[in-house]
Design a protein around this motif. Structure first.
Motif, PDB file in Angstrom:
ATOM      1  N   GLU A   1     -88.514 127.237  79.673  1.00 26.45           N
ATOM      2  CA  GLU A   1     -87.105 126.905  79.528  1.00 26.45           C
ATOM      3  C   GLU A   1     -86.404 127.907  78.626  1.00 26.45           C
ATOM      4  O   GLU A   1     -87.013 128.521  77.747  1.00 26.45           O
TER       5      GLU A   1
ATOM      6  N   ASP B   1     -81.497 115.595  80.612  1.00 23.95           N
ATOM      7  CA  ASP B   1     -82.020 116.554  81.591  1.00 23.95           C
ATOM      8  C   ASP B   1     -81.857 116.011  83.006  1.00 23.95           C
ATOM      9  O   ASP B   1     -81.994 114.803  83.253  1.00 23.95           O
TER      10      ASP B   1
ATOM     11  N   ASN C   1     -94.548 124.809  81.811  1.00 22.02           N
ATOM     12  CA  ASN C   1     -93.100 124.681  81.601  1.00 22.02           C
ATOM     13  C   ASN C   1     -92.545 125.991  81.056  1.00 22.02           C
ATOM     14  O   ASN C   1     -93.182 126.660  80.240  1.00 22.02           O
TER      15      ASN C   1
ATOM     16  N   THR D   1     -87.186 122.245  89.057  1.00 21.24           N
ATOM     17  CA  THR D   1     -86.255 123.038  88.266  1.00 21.24           C
ATOM     18  C   THR D   1     -85.052 122.175  87.936  1.00 21.24           C
ATOM     19  O   THR D   1     -84.887 121.076  88.471  1.00 21.24           O
TER      20      THR D   1
ATOM     21  N   ASP E   1     -90.523 123.704  85.844  1.00 18.15           N
ATOM     22  CA  ASP E   1     -91.752 122.976  85.548  1.00 18.15           C
ATOM     23  C   ASP E   1     -92.696 123.017  86.747  1.00 18.15           C
ATOM     24  O   ASP E   1     -92.252 123.049  87.902  1.00 18.15           O
TER      25      ASP E   1
ATOM     26  N   ARG F   1     -83.176 128.186  76.032  1.00 17.71           N
ATOM     27  CA  ARG F   1     -82.332 127.331  75.206  1.00 17.71           C
ATOM     28  C   ARG F   1     -81.137 128.134  74.701  1.00 17.71           C
ATOM     29  O   ARG F   1     -81.234 128.883  73.734  1.00 17.71           O
TER      30      ARG F   1
ATOM     31  N   PHE G   1     -84.458 125.002  83.087  1.00 19.50           N
ATOM     32  CA  PHE G   1     -85.912 124.929  82.959  1.00 19.50           C
ATOM     33  C   PHE G   1     -86.579 125.012  84.320  1.00 19.50           C
ATOM     34  O   PHE G   1     -85.955 124.809  85.369  1.00 19.50           O
TER      35      PHE G   1
ATOM     36  N   VAL H   1     -79.735 124.162  78.576  1.00 21.34           N
ATOM     37  CA  VAL H   1     -81.145 124.509  78.752  1.00 21.34           C
ATOM     38  C   VAL H   1     -81.547 124.437  80.229  1.00 21.34           C
ATOM     39  O   VAL H   1     -81.802 123.345  80.752  1.00 21.34           O
TER      40      VAL H   1
END
Length: 679
Positions: A600, A652, A598, A636, A616, A602, A614, A612
């Motif tokens: 991300e 999220d 991961n 994403t 993954d 912030r 991100f 945020v």
């Protein structure tokens, strides 16, 4: 020696800090017509959260003008201001620009006031004086509407900064011999030829004191003085330094204790007596006592003189907190393939027996629907009850012992289950930055309302599925903290490794080893941006006469904490479940090999709201040590974090960048609503 000096500005002599502190004091004595009640309603995802508070003072711009109550400051134009950035300059004033975030209730609306503008003019001139501009003057503060008939205005502030006062001479005088003289002189932030600033003068005094105290001189005394010639634009500065005797920590006394015996505090700070005095040691003492989680505040101060033993005593002042806390709330959990609503209760008693035996109780009861509330294929009650006892100091002062019986009733895709369990563990911090843990765990699982694929006489899972089953295992965990904070790191790295071993020799129905290493990294790029990354992998190795691992202990990915383009536990090996009509669905059953990554960013937009983005990546395979990078899943997306009074709320949205035929029935996106950061 420095001759007679001219008087510094009265406000500077009184406060000895730039006017920011004066602003804080004035804020605390705000006008009596300030509204005493503030309601703020914030929309986070699909949930409504209300924060209610009573305030005795408004923020610096929340008081409406008594002269022009309708004029909202939309823009502030600075003319002649070169010493300060606009954002820095406005921090010292009552007035400010109204943000477009005002509609959320999270920021204030700033109104133009002739009275406040006069006060701000005085504050601006005092601000410049504290930064060496003794002849600075505010020439004009004017207001004009952005357009005719508008209640939004532009405020223009015109400043003549004048010539700054420069440092002509710096003298350091030692009253008892020069100790660490080079380090002391290097600590002086004022420099010859630079502007004379009160802030730099005060910082120089504190840095000199820090150098001496860090060297063991806990009774060091520093006196600063200055002569300012406003006409010639120069200042002469002098420091009188007395380092005093070299100090070691002597007797430690406590103030404020009532229900907690002092010997428990002695055990926490047994590293301090006899050590050389230093500010770092005092901070370490404060943190060690505060970490006992029994005090609202902790402060440590040295005595004014050495004791009869020639050592420097310390006074630890504490305020004991209320040992009991109770929180009751209503919660909702949202995953793309599971929704639940529940009641929660959290109770804590931090000193249940008088010697800091801690009792925590977490309880949750509710109902879950899979996959959607409007079209549930499966549904059922959920229940969790977790009493938890913690005691530090048995057998060895630093050992932390825990016992945690629990009961859970839950529903997953394809089955429901209940499980009573017990965890008995011990942990200890080593070397100040590592945590070692060991525990014995016992669980009983019983399934019901399960799919036919989870029937003992039909399942294809072999020994990996038994109904019911007992699971006994030992868990060992070792964590290295190379971070600036254990619980809320801004910078650094955390390395974690967990090893589980289960076997018939413990009474378990399964024989297996399980190893899960992980590394997390944090970097505070600047004040409003933190980068975070995580990499993890996992392996399960069956062995012995009962090889295998139950589906409850296998690896699953997907959900708000792992690969966010997937629903909860959906990134996993599966089995097909078909009804008589031929309609099929796939049920996750977990795997023995896991890979996860991961990244991300912030971004802090305002005080309580974060954005945020991100990325993954992850995969779970059914075999042992079975890595297939070509089948790794990439996701994403982005999310919001709201730092609410009840904790950080997280919403999220994840989208899968690739897909495979074995997952063709799954949506390529997922929404997750939960608490805290993902890692």
């Amino acid at each position: 020696m420095i001759g007679d000096r001219q008087s510094w500005p009265d406000e500077i002599l009184r406060d000895r800090e730039p006017p920011m502190d004066a602003w804080r004091r004035r804020e605390e004595n705000c006008m009596p017509d300030t509204p005493p009640l503030i309601f703020r309603i914030v929309l986070a995802g699909i949930s409504l959260w209300m924060a209610f508070g009573v305030a005795s003072c408004a923020s610096k711009g929340s008081v409406k003008s008594e002269t022009h109550p309708k004029y909202i400051i939309h823009e502030i134009d600075l003319q002649g201001v070169t010493r300060f950035k606009k954002s820095e300059f406005l921090k010292y004033l009552y007035m400010d620009e109204t943000s477009w975030w005002t509609w959320t209730g999270l920021t204030d609306t700033y109104y133009f006031s002739k009275g406040f503008s006069k006060d701000d003019a005085k504050r601006i001139e005092e601000l410049y004086k504290s930064f060496g501009y003794y002849q600075a003057a505010v020439k004009e503060i004017r207001m004009e509407p952005l357009k005719e008939g508008s209640d939004e205005v532009r405020v223009t502030i015109v400043v003549d900064e004048g010539e700054p006062i420069l440092v002509r001479l710096i003298v350091v005088a030692w009253t008892d011999g020069a100790v660490s003289q080079k380090e002391v002189e290097a600590a002086i932030t004022l420099k010859q030829g630079a502007r004379f600033e009160i802030r730099a003068l005060n910082r120089s005094v504190e840095k000199i004191r820090l150098v001496l105290e860090s060297g063991g001189y806990g009774l060091a005394a520093i006196q600063e003085s200055a002569e300012v010639d406003r006409d010639r634009h120069w200042a002469d500065v002098a420091f009188s330094v007395s380092h005093g005797p070299y100090c070691r920590i002597g007797r430690i006394r406590y103030s404020g204790l009532s229900a907690i015996p002092s010997h428990l505090l002695d055990a926490e700070i047994d590293f301090a007596p006899g050590k050389p005095y230093s500010p770092e040691l005092l901070t370490r003492i404060e943190k060690a006592i505060y970490a006992m989680d029994a005090f609202n505040s902790v402060s440590v101060s040295p005595d004014k003189e050495l004791g009869p033993d020639g050592q420097l005593g310390l006074l630890v002042q504490v305020v004991e907190g209320n040992p009991q806390r109770l929180k009751v709330g209503i919660g909702i959990g949202i995953e793309s393939n599971r929704w639940d609503s529940h009641l929660s209760l959290f109770y804590t008693h931090r000193n249940i027996s008088g010697d800091l035996v801690r009792f925590d109780l977490a309880a949750k009861a509710g109902y879950a629907l899979l996959p959607y509330p409007w079209e549930p294929n499966e549904h059922g009650p959920i229940l969790k009850l977790e009493p938890h006892f913690t005691k530090k100091g048995w057998l060895e002062p630093k050992l932390i012992w825990t016992i945690k019986p629990s009961f859970a009733l839950d529903i997953q895709e394809g089955y429901q289950y209940y499980t009573p369990s017990l965890r008995f563990g011990v942990s200890r911090f080593l070397f100040g930055f590592t945590l070692a843990e060991a525990s014995y765990n016992a669980q009983f699982f019983d399934f019901f309302s399960q799919s036919s694929l989870f029937q003992l006489n039909k399942t294809v899972l072999g020994r990996d599925f038994q109904d019911p089953y007992f699971l006994d295992y030992l868990e060992f965990r070792y964590t290295l903290f190379f971070t600036d904070d254990f619980f809320n790191p801004k910078n650094g790295v955390i390395i974690d490794a967990i090893y589980d071993i289960s076997g018939a020799w413990l009474g378990s129905f399964y024989d297996y080893h399980k190893i899960t290493p992980e590394i997390k990294a944090y970097w505070q790029v600047f004040s409003h941006l933190q980068a975070a990354a995580r990499a993890s992998t996992g392996y399960i190795f069956p062995y012995g006469m009962k090889p295998g691992a139950p589906i409850s202990m296998k690896y699953y990915l997907g959900g708000g904490d792992t690969v966010r383009g997937w629903g909860l536990k959906r990134l996993s090996p599966r089995i097909e479940d078909c009804d008589p009509s031929g309609k099929c669905s796939s049920l996750p059953v977990g795997g023995k090999t896991m890979a996860l990554g991961n990244v991300e960013l912030r971004f802090k937009t305002i005080d309580v709201l974060y954005v945020v983005p991100f990325f993954d990546v992850g995969d779970v395979q059914s075999g042992e040590m079975e890595y297939k990078p070509s089948q790794w899943s990439y996701s994403t997306g982005g999310g919001l974090r709201y730092d609410s009074p009840v904790g950080k709320l997280r919403l999220d949205f994840g989208y899968r960048l690739n897909t495979f035929s074995r997952f063709s029935g799954d949506a390529r996106w997922a929404i997750h609503f939960s608490f805290g950061d993902a890692f």
